[in-house]
Write a protein that holds these residues in place. Structure first.
Motif, PDB file in Angstrom:
ATOM      1  N   UNK A 128       0.817  -1.210   0.000  1.00 38.50           N
ATOM      2  CA  UNK A 128       0.000   0.000   0.000  1.00 38.50           C
ATOM      3  C   UNK A 128       0.850   1.260   0.000  1.00 38.50           C
ATOM      4  N   UNK A 129       1.937   1.247   0.802  1.00 35.78           N
ATOM      5  CA  UNK A 129       2.848   2.399   0.839  1.00 35.78           C
ATOM      6  C   UNK A 129       3.493   2.608  -0.529  1.00 35.78           C
ATOM      7  N   UNK A 130       3.887   1.520  -1.159  1.00 38.68           N
ATOM      8  CA  UNK A 130       4.521   1.620  -2.474  1.00 38.68           C
ATOM      9  C   UNK A 130       3.564   2.220  -3.499  1.00 38.68           C
ATOM     10  N   UNK A 131       2.325   1.733  -3.510  1.00 41.76           N
ATOM     11  CA  UNK A 131       1.347   2.264  -4.454  1.00 41.76           C
ATOM     12  C   UNK A 131       1.084   3.742  -4.198  1.00 41.76           C
ATOM     13  N   UNK A 132       0.992   4.114  -2.926  1.00 43.62           N
ATOM     14  CA  UNK A 132       0.723   5.512  -2.579  1.00 43.62           C
ATOM     15  C   UNK A 132       1.897   6.411  -2.967  1.00 43.62           C
ATOM     16  N   UNK A 133       3.125   5.930  -2.744  1.00 40.36           N
ATOM     17  CA  UNK A 133       4.299   6.717  -3.129  1.00 40.36           C
ATOM     18  C   UNK A 133       4.355   6.917  -4.647  1.00 40.36           C
ATOM     19  N   UNK A 134       4.005   5.874  -5.377  1.00 43.58           N
ATOM     20  CA  UNK A 134       3.983   5.993  -6.847  1.00 43.58           C
ATOM     21  C   UNK A 134       2.931   7.006  -7.290  1.00 43.58           C
ATOM     22  N   UNK A 135       1.733   6.883  -6.744  1.00 41.15           N
ATOM     23  CA  UNK A 135       0.653   7.788  -7.118  1.00 41.15           C
ATOM     24  C   UNK A 135       1.006   9.230  -6.761  1.00 41.15           C
ATOM     25  N   UNK A 146       6.222  19.557  -1.919  1.00 41.14           N
ATOM     26  CA  UNK A 146       5.195  18.550  -1.690  1.00 41.14           C
ATOM     27  C   UNK A 146       5.824  17.166  -1.538  1.00 41.14           C
ATOM     28  N   UNK A 147       6.870  16.897  -2.319  1.00 43.95           N
ATOM     29  CA  UNK A 147       7.578  15.624  -2.170  1.00 43.95           C
ATOM     30  C   UNK A 147       8.172  15.496  -0.768  1.00 43.95           C
ATOM     31  N   UNK A 148       8.697  16.605  -0.259  1.00 49.04           N
ATOM     32  CA  UNK A 148       9.252  16.582   1.101  1.00 49.04           C
ATOM     33  C   UNK A 148       8.159  16.292   2.125  1.00 49.04           C
ATOM     34  N   UNK A 149       7.004  16.890   1.949  1.00 48.55           N
ATOM     35  CA  UNK A 149       5.891  16.654   2.864  1.00 48.55           C
ATOM     36  C   UNK A 149       5.464  15.190   2.826  1.00 48.55           C
ATOM     37  N   UNK A 150       5.385  14.620   1.631  1.00 45.73           N
ATOM     38  CA  UNK A 150       4.966  13.225   1.481  1.00 45.73           C
ATOM     39  C   UNK A 150       5.968  12.292   2.148  1.00 45.73           C
ATOM     40  N   UNK A 151       7.257  12.550   1.954  1.00 46.43           N
ATOM     41  CA  UNK A 151       8.285  11.728   2.592  1.00 46.43           C
ATOM     42  C   UNK A 151       8.195  11.823   4.107  1.00 46.43           C
ATOM     43  N   UNK A 152       7.952  13.033   4.610  1.00 47.91           N
ATOM     44  CA  UNK A 152       7.857  13.215   6.051  1.00 47.91           C
ATOM     45  C   UNK A 152       6.733  12.412   6.667  1.00 47.91           C
ATOM     46  N   UNK A 154       5.460   9.558   5.133  1.00 50.25           N
ATOM     47  CA  UNK A 154       5.642   8.141   4.811  1.00 50.25           C
ATOM     48  C   UNK A 154       6.714   7.452   5.640  1.00 50.25           C
ATOM     49  N   UNK A 155       7.816   8.143   5.908  1.00 51.39           N
ATOM     50  CA  UNK A 155       8.964   7.470   6.518  1.00 51.39           C
ATOM     51  C   UNK A 155       8.666   6.859   7.882  1.00 51.39           C
ATOM     52  N   UNK A 156       7.998   7.556   8.811  1.00 50.73           N
ATOM     53  CA  UNK A 156       7.741   6.929  10.114  1.00 50.73           C
ATOM     54  C   UNK A 156       6.979   5.607  10.012  1.00 50.73           C
ATOM     55  N   UNK A 193      19.557   3.321   2.867  1.00 46.56           N
ATOM     56  CA  UNK A 193      20.329   4.554   3.024  1.00 46.56           C
ATOM     57  C   UNK A 193      19.479   5.795   2.782  1.00 46.56           C
ATOM     58  N   UNK A 194      18.665   5.768   1.747  1.00 43.05           N
ATOM     59  CA  UNK A 194      17.855   6.944   1.416  1.00 43.05           C
ATOM     60  C   UNK A 194      16.701   7.121   2.390  1.00 43.05           C
ATOM     61  N   UNK A 195      16.179   6.038   2.922  1.00 42.96           N
ATOM     62  CA  UNK A 195      15.169   6.154   3.968  1.00 42.96           C
ATOM     63  C   UNK A 195      15.749   6.842   5.201  1.00 42.96           C
ATOM     64  N   UNK A 196      17.013   6.543   5.499  1.00 47.72           N
ATOM     65  CA  UNK A 196      17.662   7.208   6.626  1.00 47.72           C
ATOM     66  C   UNK A 196      17.865   8.696   6.336  1.00 47.72           C
ATOM     67  N   UNK A 197      18.199   9.032   5.113  1.00 52.35           N
ATOM     68  CA  UNK A 197      18.345  10.447   4.747  1.00 52.35           C
ATOM     69  C   UNK A 197      16.990  11.161   4.809  1.00 52.35           C
ATOM     70  N   UNK A 198      15.937  10.464   4.411  1.00 53.71           N
ATOM     71  CA  UNK A 198      14.602  11.067   4.489  1.00 53.71           C
ATOM     72  C   UNK A 198      14.209  11.315   5.946  1.00 53.71           C
TER      73      UNK A 198
END
Length: 236
Positions: A128-135, A146-152, A154-156, A193-198
């Motif tokens: 579900x997270x993958x589909x939402x990130x793609x959409x 907006x990408x920064x907001x979405x990552x903020x 999603x990551x937790x 690695x990128x999840x940690x950066x996010x």
């Protein structure tokens, strides 16, 4: 925060009296990962029974709680709590392992959650997270803020799923976000690695803009795809 928590407990005691069973703190604030101004304070209020009349009692306090940094409390009664374990095993197991009782008995201490339910929800949530990130990328690829907001956002939740993968893989799920993601990479070979950066971006430890944010988003997307492949390979 301690003063806020004591005040919250007192207010719930005043509201509910003998109908109050327990109050506990969960989430980032219970794990010493709370970032003031960026993280909510998550609390659960356990009542003897859930009724509309009892729930309505909290509505007058909600705006003030929000101003103080609290998310809307999770209201449960003991029957609803135990009946929900098979539907929401990840959430309740994460609460069980990372919570702090503020008042009353530890209602999470003796919960038992089955592995099959845990794995099923983990796969469902990751996909579900993958589909939402793609959409969301299709909708916001040209809007870095907006990408920064979405990552903020999603990551937790992805970190919670990484903890679940560690549990399913027989590894220690404890520790902060960086520890969990590093351990997930070491155990399963899936890059994080990128999840940690996010996560660093969400905390305000690093700053990115423009193409840097878009690149990070793309990399997080790929890493979530890797976590989906991991859960696919785990036995129920």
């Amino acid at each position: 925060m301690e003063q806020l928590l004591r005040k919250f407990v007192q207010e719930t005691q005043d509201l509910y009296g003998e109908d109050l069973v327990a109050v506990f703190l969960y989430g980032s604030a219970a794990a010493d990962e709370h970032v003031p101004g960026r993280s909510d304070i998550n609390v659960a209020v356990i009542l003897r029974r859930l009724t509309a009349a009892l729930l309505r009692k909290a509505s007058g306090s909600l705006r003030n709680w929000h101003r103080q940094g609290f998310a809307t409390p999770l209201f449960l009664d003991p029957d609803t709590l135990h009946a929900s374990l098979d539907a929401f095993p990840i959430e309740f197991l994460d609460m069980q392992e990372r919570h702090r009782t503020l008042w009353g008995p530890d209602v999470l201490a003796d919960l038992h959650i089955g592995r099959g339910n845990l794995r099923f929800q983990c796969e469902q949530e990751l996909r579900g997270k993958l589909l939402k990130l793609c959409q969301s990328y299709v909708e916001s690829a040209h809007t870095p803020t907006e990408l920064e907001r979405i990552l903020g956002i999603a990551v937790p939740s992805i970190v919670v799923l990484a903890r679940t993968l560690l549990r399913l893989g027989g590894e220690d799920p404890s520790g902060g976000t960086d520890t969990v993601l590093e351990r997930t990479q070491a155990r399963f070979g899936a890059f994080t690695t990128s999840l940690r950066r996010a996560h660093q971006l969400k905390r305000g430890d690093i700053r990115l803009a423009g193409s840097g944010l878009e690149t990070l988003y793309q990399e997080v997307l790929e890493e979530v795809q890797g976590l989906v492949r991991v859960v696919d390979g785990l036995a129920a």
